[in-house]
Design a protein around this motif. Structure first.
Motif, mmCIF file in Angstrom:
data_model
loop_
_atom_site.group_PDB
_atom_site.id
_atom_site.type_symbol
_atom_site.label_atom_id
_atom_site.label_comp_id
_atom_site.label_asym_id
_atom_site.label_seq_id
_atom_site.Cartn_x
_atom_site.Cartn_y
_atom_site.Cartn_z
ATOM 1 N N LEU A 169 0.855 -1.184 0.000
ATOM 2 C CA LEU A 169 0.000 0.000 0.000
ATOM 3 C C LEU A 169 0.890 1.232 0.000
ATOM 4 N N ASN A 170 0.648 2.154 -0.920
ATOM 5 C CA ASN A 170 1.375 3.411 -0.993
ATOM 6 C C ASN A 170 0.355 4.524 -1.212
ATOM 7 N N TRP A 171 0.114 5.319 -0.180
ATOM 8 C CA TRP A 171 -0.979 6.306 -0.202
ATOM 9 C C TRP A 171 -0.423 7.705 0.025
ATOM 10 N N PRO A 172 -0.224 8.486 -1.051
ATOM 11 C CA PRO A 172 0.216 9.874 -0.881
ATOM 12 C C PRO A 172 -0.970 10.767 -0.501
ATOM 13 N N VAL A 173 -1.099 11.019 0.769
ATOM 14 C CA VAL A 173 -2.226 11.815 1.249
ATOM 15 C C VAL A 173 -2.130 13.244 0.699
ATOM 16 N N THR A 174 -0.921 13.818 0.801
ATOM 17 C CA THR A 174 -0.618 15.130 0.245
ATOM 18 C C THR A 174 0.793 15.081 -0.327
ATOM 19 N N ASP A 175 1.252 16.210 -0.840
ATOM 20 C CA ASP A 175 2.640 16.263 -1.309
ATOM 21 C C ASP A 175 3.629 16.179 -0.149
ATOM 22 N N VAL A 176 3.134 16.381 1.072
ATOM 23 C CA VAL A 176 3.997 16.386 2.260
ATOM 24 C C VAL A 176 3.992 15.044 2.975
ATOM 25 N N LEU A 177 2.843 14.371 3.017
ATOM 26 C CA LEU A 177 2.676 13.161 3.833
ATOM 27 C C LEU A 177 2.276 11.979 2.966
ATOM 28 N N ARG A 178 2.978 10.853 3.198
ATOM 29 C CA ARG A 178 2.667 9.619 2.470
ATOM 30 C C ARG A 178 2.685 8.449 3.453
ATOM 31 N N PHE A 179 1.652 7.591 3.376
ATOM 32 C CA PHE A 179 1.593 6.379 4.193
ATOM 33 C C PHE A 179 1.970 5.170 3.331
ATOM 34 N N VAL A 192 5.934 8.646 5.595
ATOM 35 C CA VAL A 192 7.058 9.408 5.059
ATOM 36 C C VAL A 192 6.651 10.878 5.004
ATOM 37 N N LEU A 193 7.516 11.742 5.520
ATOM 38 C CA LEU A 193 7.265 13.179 5.562
ATOM 39 C C LEU A 193 8.288 13.892 4.690
ATOM 40 N N THR A 194 7.812 14.683 3.711
ATOM 41 C CA THR A 194 8.704 15.470 2.841
ATOM 42 C C THR A 194 8.173 16.907 2.788
ATOM 43 N N PRO A 195 8.426 17.687 3.817
ATOM 44 C CA PRO A 195 7.877 19.050 3.875
ATOM 45 C C PRO A 195 8.491 19.951 2.803
ATOM 46 N N ASP A 196 7.625 20.647 2.038
ATOM 47 C CA ASP A 196 8.138 21.515 0.989
ATOM 48 C C ASP A 196 8.742 22.798 1.540
ATOM 49 N N PHE A 197 8.473 23.107 2.816
ATOM 50 C CA PHE A 197 9.041 24.311 3.407
ATOM 51 C C PHE A 197 10.468 24.089 3.912
ATOM 52 N N ILE A 198 10.956 22.828 3.834
ATOM 53 C CA ILE A 198 12.365 22.523 4.134
ATOM 54 C C ILE A 198 12.911 21.734 2.943
ATOM 55 N N PRO A 199 13.364 22.412 1.903
ATOM 56 C CA PRO A 199 13.856 21.698 0.715
ATOM 57 C C PRO A 199 15.013 20.750 1.064
ATOM 58 N N GLY A 200 14.958 19.564 0.473
ATOM 59 C CA GLY A 200 16.013 18.578 0.688
ATOM 60 C C GLY A 200 15.860 17.749 1.938
ATOM 61 N N PHE A 201 14.774 17.919 2.701
ATOM 62 C CA PHE A 201 14.578 17.184 3.962
ATOM 63 C C PHE A 201 13.502 16.120 3.776
ATOM 64 N N SER A 202 13.722 14.961 4.367
ATOM 65 C CA SER A 202 12.717 13.893 4.399
ATOM 66 C C SER A 202 12.875 13.105 5.686
ATOM 67 N N ALA A 203 11.793 12.532 6.167
ATOM 68 C CA ALA A 203 11.811 11.729 7.389
ATOM 69 C C ALA A 203 10.798 10.600 7.251
ATOM 70 N N SER A 204 11.100 9.477 7.858
ATOM 71 C CA SER A 204 10.178 8.344 7.813
ATOM 72 C C SER A 204 10.267 7.564 9.109
ATOM 73 N N ILE A 205 9.176 6.922 9.458
ATOM 74 C CA ILE A 205 9.135 6.012 10.601
ATOM 75 C C ILE A 205 8.299 4.808 10.201
ATOM 76 N N ASP A 206 8.794 3.615 10.540
ATOM 77 C CA ASP A 206 8.127 2.375 10.152
ATOM 78 C C ASP A 206 8.111 1.406 11.317
ATOM 79 N N TYR A 207 6.991 0.705 11.445
ATOM 80 C CA TYR A 207 6.870 -0.409 12.383
ATOM 81 C C TYR A 207 7.000 -1.697 11.588
ATOM 82 N N TYR A 208 7.687 -2.698 12.147
ATOM 83 C CA TYR A 208 7.815 -3.975 11.448
ATOM 84 C C TYR A 208 7.609 -5.127 12.424
ATOM 85 N N GLN A 209 7.068 -6.198 11.879
ATOM 86 C CA GLN A 209 6.896 -7.448 12.627
ATOM 87 C C GLN A 209 7.198 -8.602 11.690
#
Length: 331
Positions: free
Chosen positions: A13-23, A85-102
């Motif tokens: 599943l890849n769901w881009p909610v907005t240009d900033v936030l993706r699940f 996954v977070l890619t804020p357009d107000f901070i060019p070149g920055f990205s962050a992600s957090i994942d849970y795994y089992q």
């Protein structure tokens, strides 16, 4: 060619909610076929001197046979991940992600020996119907529990019996920017509160992470790096940290530790490299220092690792500070 037919599957599943936030999320069934050694390890026969057979209550000498198992089946793992996954357009070149795994691994391949008391107990409790009873070769049917039915052979084979489960969280951040050259910063973090395995059904669980706050290895790891590149030069520094943990007794292993607390460790590595040409050939010279601060591993007692082994906790550095100078080239 010895493996049975298997079926794997994956749902993503890849769901881009907005240009900033993706699940994102993944569920999959994956396999690992047994390797050649697990299948065809040479048979070795040794003397089981003084083996005590609980079923006949007899202690005697027998043959202990070890080797591979051509009837092994593929291991099966079921994996689930979910994150953002977070890619804020107000901070060019920055990205962050957090994942849970089992991950739950069934039919894991492990060594099971009929000389183990717990294996004997499982066979006896099943009244001879357990597959573990096949590890004992007896002259008479299982219903005979007299000393005359003492096993003539006891097998130690690789079997599809183990269960492994891990759970945790991964964090990653990246930031790239230009300022008198190119800069790149990266931060990786991992927290794994669950890491356990069971050698065979009915066996006690062995915990690498012991709830709620004890462990056999560090549950938390963080690695940060910063790289600067200008013209033909590249400089990078890496900081690797692993958290502290308290060793503790478990239901399976009753122990008292003289040094129960394993302290946190931090290691810094630096690297310098330059690209150049010699006679038309591209070359890269590099110089790096591992464990810059010469952070030594924590010496502690370990009854199972002695002799030439250095008794420090897993994942800690045993080399100390060391330097590497070299060159890479292609032609």
């Amino acid at each position: 060619s010895t493996s049975v037919g298997v079926r794997t599957r994956k749902i993503r599943l890849n769901w881009p909610v907005t240009d900033v936030l993706r699940f994102r999320s993944t569920w999959s069934v994956d396999i690992r076929a047994p390797n050649l050694f697990e299948l065809f390890a040479p048979t070795n026969i040794s003397s089981g001197s003084g083996f005590f057979d609980k079923y006949t209550a007899t202690q005697n000498n027998t043959q202990v046979v070890t080797g591979g198992n051509a009837k092994l089946l593929p291991e099966i793992a079921r994996t689930f991940t979910a994150g953002a996954v977070l890619t804020p357009d107000f901070i060019p070149g920055f990205s962050a992600s957090i994942d849970y795994y089992q991950v739950r691994l069934h039919n894991a391949i492990g060594q099971v020996s009929g000389t183990q008391v717990s294996i004997q107990d499982l066979c006896i409790a099943s009244n001879g119907t357990s597959p573990y009873c096949a590890l004992y070769v007896r002259p008479f049917p299982f219903s005979n529990n007299t000393p005359a039915n003492y096993p003539t052979r006891v097998y130690s084979y690789t079997l599809n019996t183990a269960l492994v489960e891990i759970q945790g969280f991964d964090l990653e951040t990246n930031y790239a920017f230009e300022w008198f050259g190119n800069w790149s910063a990266r931060l990786l973090g991992n927290y794994q509160p669950v890491n356990q395995n069971q050698a065979y059904p009915g066996a006690p669980f062995t915990f690498t992470s012991v709830p709620p706050n004890a462990a056999l290895i560090a549950k938390t790891h963080v690695t940060g790096s910063l790289t600067y590149q200008v013209d033909a030069w590249t400089f990078s520094v890496q900081d690797r940290w692993q958290g502290s943990y308290r060793r503790a007794t478990t239901a399976a292993v009753q122990q008292v530790f003289a040094i129960p607390m394993i302290r946190a460790q931090n290691y810094i590595n630096i690297n310098l490299q330059r690209d150049f040409e010699v006679g038309g050939y591209a070359m890269t010279g590099y110089f790096n220092i591992q464990n810059l601060l010469n952070n030594e591993g924590q010496v502690y007692e370990n009854s199972s690792v002695q002799g030439i082994h250095y008794p420090i906790p897993a994942e800690q550095d045993i080399m100390g500070r060391y330097f590497t100078l070299g060159a890479r080239f292609s032609f």
